[in-house]
Design a protein around this motif. Structure first.
Motif, PDB file in Angstrom:
ATOM      1  N   LEU A 150      -4.595 -10.030   2.987  1.00  0.00           N
ATOM      2  CA  LEU A 150      -5.108  -8.859   2.274  1.00  0.00           C
ATOM      3  C   LEU A 150      -4.611  -7.576   2.938  1.00  0.00           C
ATOM      4  O   LEU A 150      -4.141  -6.657   2.261  1.00  0.00           O
ATOM      5  N   LEU A 151      -4.714  -7.515   4.251  1.00  0.00           N
ATOM      6  CA  LEU A 151      -4.249  -6.329   4.965  1.00  0.00           C
ATOM      7  C   LEU A 151      -2.753  -6.092   4.722  1.00  0.00           C
ATOM      8  O   LEU A 151      -2.324  -4.942   4.544  1.00  0.00           O
ATOM      9  N   ALA A 152      -1.976  -7.148   4.689  1.00  0.00           N
ATOM     10  CA  ALA A 152      -0.539  -7.013   4.442  1.00  0.00           C
ATOM     11  C   ALA A 152      -0.265  -6.459   3.040  1.00  0.00           C
ATOM     12  O   ALA A 152       0.610  -5.606   2.861  1.00  0.00           O
ATOM     13  N   LYS A 153      -1.013  -6.930   2.040  1.00  0.00           N
ATOM     14  CA  LYS A 153      -0.839  -6.422   0.664  1.00  0.00           C
ATOM     15  C   LYS A 153      -1.231  -4.951   0.588  1.00  0.00           C
ATOM     16  O   LYS A 153      -0.554  -4.155  -0.065  1.00  0.00           O
ATOM     17  N   ILE A 154      -2.318  -4.599   1.243  1.00  0.00           N
ATOM     18  CA  ILE A 154      -2.746  -3.196   1.256  1.00  0.00           C
ATOM     19  C   ILE A 154      -1.663  -2.331   1.908  1.00  0.00           C
ATOM     20  O   ILE A 154      -1.364  -1.229   1.430  1.00  0.00           O
ATOM     21  N   ASP A 155      -1.054  -2.845   2.972  1.00  0.00           N
ATOM     22  CA  ASP A 155       0.032  -2.096   3.625  1.00  0.00           C
ATOM     23  C   ASP A 155       1.219  -1.893   2.685  1.00  0.00           C
ATOM     24  O   ASP A 155       1.830  -0.823   2.679  1.00  0.00           O
ATOM     25  N   GLU A 156       1.546  -2.901   1.879  1.00  0.00           N
ATOM     26  CA  GLU A 156       2.638  -2.766   0.910  1.00  0.00           C
ATOM     27  C   GLU A 156       2.298  -1.701  -0.138  1.00  0.00           C
ATOM     28  O   GLU A 156       3.145  -0.884  -0.506  1.00  0.00           O
ATOM     29  N   ILE A 157       1.059  -1.726  -0.603  1.00  0.00           N
ATOM     30  CA  ILE A 157       0.611  -0.730  -1.585  1.00  0.00           C
ATOM     31  C   ILE A 157       0.639   0.664  -0.955  1.00  0.00           C
ATOM     32  O   ILE A 157       1.081   1.631  -1.583  1.00  0.00           O
ATOM     33  N   ALA A 158       0.201   0.754   0.290  1.00  0.00           N
ATOM     34  CA  ALA A 158       0.193   2.049   0.989  1.00  0.00           C
ATOM     35  C   ALA A 158       1.603   2.598   1.154  1.00  0.00           C
ATOM     36  O   ALA A 158       1.823   3.809   1.003  1.00  0.00           O
ATOM     37  N   GLU A 159       2.553   1.725   1.435  1.00  0.00           N
ATOM     38  CA  GLU A 159       3.941   2.169   1.579  1.00  0.00           C
ATOM     39  C   GLU A 159       4.435   2.798   0.275  1.00  0.00           C
ATOM     40  O   GLU A 159       5.052   3.868   0.284  1.00  0.00           O
ATOM     41  N   ILE A 160       4.137   2.156  -0.836  1.00  0.00           N
ATOM     42  CA  ILE A 160       4.521   2.706  -2.142  1.00  0.00           C
ATOM     43  C   ILE A 160       3.775   4.006  -2.405  1.00  0.00           C
ATOM     44  O   ILE A 160       4.351   4.999  -2.855  1.00  0.00           O
ATOM     45  N   PHE A 161       2.473   4.006  -2.115  1.00  0.00           N
ATOM     46  CA  PHE A 161       1.652   5.210  -2.314  1.00  0.00           C
ATOM     47  C   PHE A 161       2.270   6.404  -1.587  1.00  0.00           C
ATOM     48  O   PHE A 161       2.470   7.467  -2.180  1.00  0.00           O
ATOM     49  N   TRP A 162       2.583   6.237  -0.294  1.00  0.00           N
ATOM     50  CA  TRP A 162       3.105   7.368   0.476  1.00  0.00           C
ATOM     51  C   TRP A 162       4.497   7.761   0.017  1.00  0.00           C
ATOM     52  O   TRP A 162       4.851   8.950   0.066  1.00  0.00           O
ATOM     53  N   GLU A 163       5.263   6.805  -0.462  1.00  0.00           N
ATOM     54  CA  GLU A 163       6.569   7.149  -1.029  1.00  0.00           C
ATOM     55  C   GLU A 163       6.398   8.016  -2.284  1.00  0.00           C
ATOM     56  O   GLU A 163       7.139   8.981  -2.475  1.00  0.00           O
ATOM     57  N   THR A 164       5.406   7.699  -3.122  1.00  0.00           N
ATOM     58  CA  THR A 164       5.189   8.499  -4.322  1.00  0.00           C
ATOM     59  C   THR A 164       4.670   9.891  -3.990  1.00  0.00           C
ATOM     60  O   THR A 164       4.892  10.824  -4.760  1.00  0.00           O
ATOM     61  N   LYS A 165       3.982  10.035  -2.881  1.00  0.00           N
ATOM     62  CA  LYS A 165       3.474  11.347  -2.492  1.00  0.00           C
ATOM     63  C   LYS A 165       4.609  12.279  -2.051  1.00  0.00           C
ATOM     64  O   LYS A 165       4.470  13.486  -2.150  1.00  0.00           O
ATOM     65  N   LYS A 166       5.715  11.709  -1.591  1.00  0.00           N
ATOM     66  CA  LYS A 166       6.867  12.519  -1.184  1.00  0.00           C
ATOM     67  C   LYS A 166       7.568  13.144  -2.377  1.00  0.00           C
ATOM     68  O   LYS A 166       8.096  14.221  -2.279  1.00  0.00           O
ATOM     69  N   GLY A 167       7.585  12.380  -3.491  1.00  0.00           N
ATOM     70  CA  GLY A 167       8.370  12.818  -4.650  1.00  0.00           C
ATOM     71  C   GLY A 167       7.677  13.680  -5.547  1.00  0.00           C
ATOM     72  O   GLY A 167       7.234  14.571  -5.904  1.00  0.00           O
TER      73      GLY A 167
END
Length: 133
Positions: free
Chosen positions: A116-133
């Motif tokens: 679960l923690l690993a999946k949340i980390d994957e989602i967080a990576e995408i989330f922070w990438e979208t915040k840059k754009g």
């Protein structure tokens, strides 16, 4: 009064429901960390009352993980995010299932908590990438 009704309107748009900064996958991660901590504590304790309370708290935390992920999925992420990250729907689905009855809510398995923690980390990576754009 009629003049007010006929006045020109201003079109506005926003990429999320509230000003930026209110959404953060860290909320889901904190709850998932709690789940893992509870699993570890229960494994080391034979007291029936303690275990019962811990399991109830773990189940509450699992519901909160699902809630926080669903808020990101339904309120923050928009069609352009899903287009640029086509795996996002699947990631959220897998993470919420790992938090749910067939995952951390229904089991006392530290490995499932790590997944679960690993999946949340994957989602967080995408989330922070979208915040840059």
């Amino acid at each position: 009064m009629l003049a007010g009704l006929l006045a020109p309107t201003i079109d506005v748009s926003a990429h999320c429901d509230l000003p930026c900064g209110v959404y953060d996958p860290a909320q889901a991660r904190i709850e998932a960390e709690s789940i893992k901590g509870i699993i570890n504590k229960v494994a080391d304790n034979d007291d029936h009352d303690f275990r019962t309370r811990a399991i109830l708290i773990k189940e509450e935390r699992a519901e909160l993980v699902k809630h926080h992920l669903w808020v990101l999925w339904t309120d923050y992420f928009k069609p352009p995010h899903f287009e640029s990250h086509p795996q996002l729907h699947q990631l959220v689905n897998e993470a919420t299932k790992l938090a749910g009855a067939t995952g951390n809510k229904g089991e006392m398995d530290a490995e499932v908590a790590d997944q679960l923690l690993a999946k949340i980390d994957e989602i967080a990576e995408i989330f922070w990438e979208t915040k840059k754009g």
